[in-house]
Design a protein around this motif. Structure first.
Motif, PDB file in Angstrom:
ATOM      1  N   UNK A 529     -24.954  41.460  15.549  1.00  0.00           N
ATOM      2  CA  UNK A 529     -26.173  42.208  15.841  1.00  0.00           C
ATOM      3  C   UNK A 529     -26.003  43.673  15.424  1.00  0.00           C
ATOM      4  N   UNK A 530     -27.050  44.292  14.859  1.00  0.00           N
ATOM      5  CA  UNK A 530     -26.969  45.711  14.484  1.00  0.00           C
ATOM      6  C   UNK A 530     -26.684  46.616  15.684  1.00  0.00           C
ATOM      7  N   UNK A 531     -27.039  46.155  16.886  1.00  0.00           N
ATOM      8  CA  UNK A 531     -26.842  46.989  18.076  1.00  0.00           C
ATOM      9  C   UNK A 531     -25.566  46.632  18.839  1.00  0.00           C
ATOM     10  N   UNK A 532     -24.698  45.790  18.247  1.00  0.00           N
ATOM     11  CA  UNK A 532     -23.517  45.308  18.975  1.00  0.00           C
ATOM     12  C   UNK A 532     -22.659  46.451  19.506  1.00  0.00           C
ATOM     13  N   UNK A 533     -22.336  47.427  18.670  1.00  0.00           N
ATOM     14  CA  UNK A 533     -21.444  48.511  19.096  1.00  0.00           C
ATOM     15  C   UNK A 533     -22.031  49.276  20.281  1.00  0.00           C
ATOM     16  N   UNK A 534     -23.316  49.607  20.189  1.00  0.00           N
ATOM     17  CA  UNK A 534     -23.951  50.353  21.282  1.00  0.00           C
ATOM     18  C   UNK A 534     -24.102  49.473  22.523  1.00  0.00           C
ATOM     19  N   UNK A 535     -24.338  48.182  22.340  1.00  0.00           N
ATOM     20  CA  UNK A 535     -24.439  47.283  23.491  1.00  0.00           C
ATOM     21  C   UNK A 535     -23.087  47.177  24.208  1.00  0.00           C
ATOM     22  N   UNK A 536     -22.009  47.150  23.455  1.00  0.00           N
ATOM     23  CA  UNK A 536     -20.676  47.103  24.071  1.00  0.00           C
ATOM     24  C   UNK A 536     -20.432  48.365  24.890  1.00  0.00           C
ATOM     25  N   UNK A 537     -20.848  49.499  24.351  1.00  0.00           N
ATOM     26  CA  UNK A 537     -20.713  50.760  25.090  1.00  0.00           C
ATOM     27  C   UNK A 537     -21.572  50.726  26.350  1.00  0.00           C
ATOM     28  N   UNK A 538     -22.753  50.119  26.273  1.00  0.00           N
ATOM     29  CA  UNK A 538     -23.628  50.025  27.447  1.00  0.00           C
ATOM     30  C   UNK A 538     -22.980  49.203  28.553  1.00  0.00           C
ATOM     31  N   UNK A 539     -22.246  48.158  28.193  1.00  0.00           N
ATOM     32  CA  UNK A 539     -21.529  47.378  29.210  1.00  0.00           C
ATOM     33  C   UNK A 539     -20.473  48.251  29.874  1.00  0.00           C
ATOM     34  N   UNK A 540     -19.730  49.001  29.079  1.00  0.00           N
ATOM     35  CA  UNK A 540     -18.730  49.911  29.646  1.00  0.00           C
ATOM     36  C   UNK A 540     -19.398  50.921  30.573  1.00  0.00           C
ATOM     37  N   UNK A 541     -20.506  51.506  30.133  1.00  0.00           N
ATOM     38  CA  UNK A 541     -21.184  52.511  30.953  1.00  0.00           C
ATOM     39  C   UNK A 541     -21.648  51.938  32.289  1.00  0.00           C
ATOM     40  N   UNK A 542     -22.021  50.659  32.309  1.00  0.00           N
ATOM     41  CA  UNK A 542     -22.502  50.039  33.548  1.00  0.00           C
ATOM     42  C   UNK A 542     -21.403  49.919  34.598  1.00  0.00           C
ATOM     43  N   UNK A 543     -20.125  50.039  34.187  1.00  0.00           N
ATOM     44  CA  UNK A 543     -19.007  49.932  35.140  1.00  0.00           C
ATOM     45  C   UNK A 543     -18.541  51.290  35.642  1.00  0.00           C
ATOM     46  N   UNK A 544     -19.116  52.380  35.137  1.00  0.00           N
ATOM     47  CA  UNK A 544     -18.666  53.726  35.499  1.00  0.00           C
ATOM     48  C   UNK A 544     -19.523  54.318  36.608  1.00  0.00           C
ATOM     49  N   UNK A 545     -18.950  55.279  37.329  1.00  0.00           N
ATOM     50  CA  UNK A 545     -19.726  56.008  38.334  1.00  0.00           C
ATOM     51  C   UNK A 545     -20.836  56.803  37.660  1.00  0.00           C
ATOM     52  N   UNK A 584     -37.759  54.960  35.818  1.00  0.00           N
ATOM     53  CA  UNK A 584     -36.447  55.530  36.129  1.00  0.00           C
ATOM     54  C   UNK A 584     -35.770  55.931  34.826  1.00  0.00           C
ATOM     55  N   UNK A 585     -34.503  56.262  34.898  1.00  0.00           N
ATOM     56  CA  UNK A 585     -33.744  56.617  33.700  1.00  0.00           C
ATOM     57  C   UNK A 585     -33.447  55.350  32.889  1.00  0.00           C
ATOM     58  N   UNK A 586     -33.088  55.488  31.604  1.00  0.00           N
ATOM     59  CA  UNK A 586     -32.846  54.306  30.760  1.00  0.00           C
ATOM     60  C   UNK A 586     -31.701  53.448  31.299  1.00  0.00           C
ATOM     61  N   UNK A 587     -31.912  52.131  31.266  1.00  0.00           N
ATOM     62  CA  UNK A 587     -30.887  51.189  31.721  1.00  0.00           C
ATOM     63  C   UNK A 587     -30.747  50.065  30.701  1.00  0.00           C
ATOM     64  N   UNK A 588     -30.053  50.324  29.590  1.00  0.00           N
ATOM     65  CA  UNK A 588     -29.909  49.292  28.555  1.00  0.00           C
ATOM     66  C   UNK A 588     -29.251  48.029  29.112  1.00  0.00           C
ATOM     67  N   UNK A 589     -29.718  46.890  28.653  1.00  0.00           N
ATOM     68  CA  UNK A 589     -29.169  45.562  29.012  1.00  0.00           C
ATOM     69  C   UNK A 589     -29.274  45.265  30.505  1.00  0.00           C
TER      70      UNK A 589
END
Length: 834
Positions: A529-545, A584-589
């Motif tokens: 997917x063209x958005x794979x790299x950013x989607x992977x980062x979004x998963x990481x961001x979802x685990x952070x405070x 609200x603020x953006x919440x990818x995935x």
């Protein structure tokens, strides 16, 4: 410390060394450094070498750190492993380096979850949660001979206090040294500790400060109060506020006063002349520092806070405006503490300071070895000050006094005044309150220990420091958790009792507890997917405070845009207000991750102890093609830029460590490299120590640290990351061109100018309806780089609806200028059709 400390004290026939010999060896080393032990330190060290538990509750400045050093020395001399714990990673790191200086790199380790060095060392520095999870997992069998817990008043913290309590409950084999300046009555705690460990517990408290404090309540306007303190030899003055904005406003208000002498200002200017003030806040700080005024709070970049501390240590900052975070071991030497209020907002309500908070802050006044006394001043409320000024102005004229219109306290004001101040001065810190909790992660760690699981859990639930009624609540909670674990098949009753059916990772639930979920979630993505790299980062961001400052501003802007759109559609006010609640603020995935979280938690129910937080900060910055400074300005969070950078740093570490290597596509590797370089160029201190530690390079040398840190490595040295910066600069032009924002484009490229951009876009839009800015438009396929010499040539191909790709932006990239600026310096030369 002048000489290394050698804990190898030999004894006859391999027996434990004589306590007197241990004490004498340490005392001799202390004397060799030019320090004389205070009586309280002497008493504490004697009890420690004698094998007793110690609760050390003495004022700030009475040398608790040296007692901790002696405790580690005593443990090592007997061959016992010793742990030092602190509430925040910065203090753990600071103590780690200090102990390495004394005991040597081989003897000291550090574990904070996101970094681990020499973890099997005989001295381990860690956060309280690290030790608590180790204690739950291994209990009496843990290789823990001694525990030194610093800032032990965090035991009373509602959210984190459990981590300070658990080791006391589960490590009966250990000797405990509990330290804080503000513990209150600890008699019950001491009795309980003796019962559990079989060691006598000695309390050393009631010690007079080596530097006495003088207290004053001032009713003059605050600028006059500060002026008086400066002219009566009571500087440096730390002006304490309970909001970062108020601290900054005070510092700027003082800029018109003559705070420092010409000689001091010249010395400061010479010392910081080479310092890189790279952000908008930094440029304001630079101006204030040159006037002898410092700012210090948790929202600042680490390099700025460290600079303020260094200048203060040299006696060059006569006033420092900051928040009450100085009460948590912050190294800012001061003579006078000036409290601007005796109330604070605690996240729920505005209330008066309690005795512990007051003494924690006030105790920072007066420097042992420098000052003969410290001063603590409480500034009267502004309305009280103004009313008294009006009365003084009226003098003895009764008629004028009657005409005075007294100013009222502002709405919502929580009353306080001189009686409140006097009460706090004499008040003892409140008795610490237990905040024990039971979670799935805690239960899994206890089950992983094996043995009598039921007995161990029962002891944890019923033999803690909670009142009986709350213990029953914990028991019901534990029973519910166990049933959930059984139902999901994570635990079962085996022939030898309760056991796990899954293997827990060694650092389970320590730092990034949602990492196992993230690993599973990565598999849901399509690497093509063209958005794979950013989607992977979004998963990481979802685990952070959450970086709340950014998210609240994202929501504010999103709602502002939505209101404008709703008004344009003619939506009624009440309907608009109701609709706004959903924005609200953006919440990818968000939907994908929420569903995956439910599925994952069915088989791993412990994951519900932690909250999944989808958000977009790294992704937002990347998609907007913004630099750090531009992003901070976009969301107006200059005051919290340190929080933003710490979040970006955590995201870089998590992405580096969590995303499996086989999933790291070239684009994803580029993105991670870009993120690391972005953090490093803004403030390399957040990554330098971590990267050196995880690579096995040992600790960073903090001795004789220069006032101006070395510049970050050449930006262009990391070619992969630099390409991303170039791509972002060009793609920013693409986004602005798509919006036909001619003014912004002209500001970026003054040589091409507004006319050049306007003509080019008119010609483009005569052929195409729009400029596409999606994931495909950002693809490396549409960027052509000629990387030769110190000037690169770039062409950004525009993504048009027809797919002709017949228009492009041509630009040059100056590598030398980029290294100097710390960002890609790109100059557009033309926008043209092939």
């Amino acid at each position: 410390m002048s000489a290394p400390l050698d804990p190898s004290i030999h004894s006859v026939d391999g027996a434990k060394p004589d306590p007197d010999a241990v004490y004498a060896a340490f005392a001799e080393w202390v004397e060799s450094t030019g320090i004389s032990l205070y009586p309280a330190q002497d008493e504490a060290l004697i009890e420690i070498v004698s094998g007793q538990n110690l609760i050390l509750s003495t004022p700030t400045g009475t040398g608790k750190s040296l007692v901790a050093m002696g405790a580690h020395f005593a443990a090592l001399s007997e061959g016992r492993r010793t742990y030092y714990t602190a509430p925040i990673k910065a203090l753990v790191s600071e103590k780690f380096f200090a102990l390495v200086d004394v005991f040597g790199a081989d003897s000291v380790g550090m574990v904070t979850g996101d970094s681990s060095v020499n973890a099997e060392a005989p001295i381990v520095c860690c956060t309280a949660e690290i030790l608590a999870n180790l204690a739950l997992r291994e209990g009496p069998d843990a290789d823990v001979g001694q525990v030194v817990m610093d800032e032990f008043h965090f035991y009373g913290d509602p959210d984190r206090g459990w981590a300070w309590q658990v080791p006391l409950l589960t490590l009966p084999q250990a000797q405990f040294v509990l330290m804080s300046a503000t513990l209150g009555d600890v008699s019950t705690l001491a009795e309980d500790l003796t019962r559990r460990t079989g060691r006598e517990t000695v309390v050393v408290t009631g010690v007079e400060r080596p530097v006495p404090l003088h207290f004053h309540y001032e009713t003059t306007p605050i600028h006059e109060t500060i002026d008086e303190l400066l002219h009566t030899d009571r500087a440096p003055v730390y002006v304490v506020h309970f909001a970062q904005a108020a601290a900054m406003e005070r510092a700027q208000a003082l800029a018109s006063a003559k705070v420092a002498t010409r000689e001091q200002r010249d010395e400061i200017a010479a010392l910081i002349g080479g310092f890189r003030f790279t952000t908008a806040f930094g440029k304001t700080l630079s101006r204030l520092l040159r006037m002898g005024i410092g700012v210090h709070h948790a929202g600042m970049l680490p390099k700025y806070r460290r600079l303020v501390e260094q200048l203060a240590q040299r006696g060059l900052l006569r006033v420092i405006c900051g928040t009450d975070t100085l009460g948590v071991g912050i190294n800012v030497p001061i003579r006078t503490v000036l409290l601007t209020a005796l109330t604070k907002f605690d996240g729920t309500r505005m209330r008066q300071l309690n005795a512990r908070e007051f003494h924690q802050i006030a105790g920072r006044a007066g420097r042992a070895g420098f000052d003969t006394a410290g001063t603590v001043v409480a500034q009267a409320p502004e309305h009280e000050t103004e009313n008294l000024a009006a009365i003084r102005k009226a003098g003895d004229d009764a008629k004028k006094k009657r005409k005075i219109i007294r100013k009222k306290a502002p709405d919502g004001f929580v009353s306080w005044g001189e009686p409140s101040f006097q009460k706090l001065i004499v008040a003892e810190p409140e008795t610490l309150t237990s905040h024990m909790r039971i979670t799935s992660a805690m239960m899994l760690n206890v089950i992983a220990r094996g043995g009598d699981v039921f007995g161990n859990m029962r002891a944890l639930v019923y033999d803690n420091h909670e009142p009986r009624a709350q213990q029953r609540v914990l028991a019901l909670r534990a029973l519910g958790i166990y049933r959930t674990l059984r139902a999901s098949g994570v635990v079962e009753d085996g022939p030898d009792g309760i056991r796990l059916t899954v293997d827990l990772q060694p650092n389970f639930a320590l730092n990034q507890p949602l990492s196992p979920f993230a690993l599973a979630a990565f598999e849901l993505l399509d690497p093509e997917s063209p958005s794979f790299a950013l989607d992977a980062i979004s998963i990481v961001e979802a685990t952070l405070d959450d970086p709340r400052a950014v998210l609240s501003q994202q929501q504010f802007l999103a709602r502002g845009e939505a209101v404008a759109a709703m008004k344009a559609e003619g939506m009624e006010y009440d309907e608009r207000m109701e609709a706004l609640e959903e924005i609200t603020y953006p919440k990818p995935l968000d939907e994908l991750l929420s569903a995956a979280f439910e599925t994952f938690s069915a088989s791993q129910p412990w994951i519900r102890d932690f909250e999944l937080r989808p958000k977009s900060v790294v992704r937002d910055m990347y998609e907007r093609a913004m630099s750090f400074g531009e992003y901070v300005a976009q969301y107006k969070v200059a005051r919290s830029e340190g929080v933003v950078l710490r979040y970006l740093s955590d995201a870089f570490r998590a992405a580096s460590q969590t995303i499996p290597e086989h999933l790291k596509t070239e684009e994803l590797r580029d993105l991670i490299e870009w993120l690391g370089e972005l953090v490093r160029q803004v403030d390399s201190s957040l990554l330098d120590e971590w990267e050196q530690l995880v690579s096995g390079g040992g600790p960073v040398d903090h001795d004789d640290e220069p006032i101006v840190p070395p510049a970050p490595k050449r930006l262009t040295g990391n070619v992969r990351a630099f390409r991303i910066l170039v791509r972002n600069e060009l793609f920013r032009r693409v986004q602005l061109a798509a919006r036909e924002d001619i003014d912004a484009l002209a500001a970026l490229d003054p040589e091409l100018g507004a006319e050049g951009w306007a003509d080019a876009l008119d010609a483009y839009f005569a052929e195409h309806d729009e400029i596409i800015t999606g994931a495909d438009a950002r693809s490396t396929v549409l960027l052509v780089l000629e990387e030769s010499g110190r000037t690169w040539h770039a062409q950004q191909i525009l993504d048009d609806p027809a797919g002709d790709h017949d228009w492009r932006i041509s630009a040059t990239v100056d590598l030398d200028a980029s290294d100097e600026a710390g960002e890609a310096v790109v100059s557009v030369t033309s926008v043209h059709r092939l």
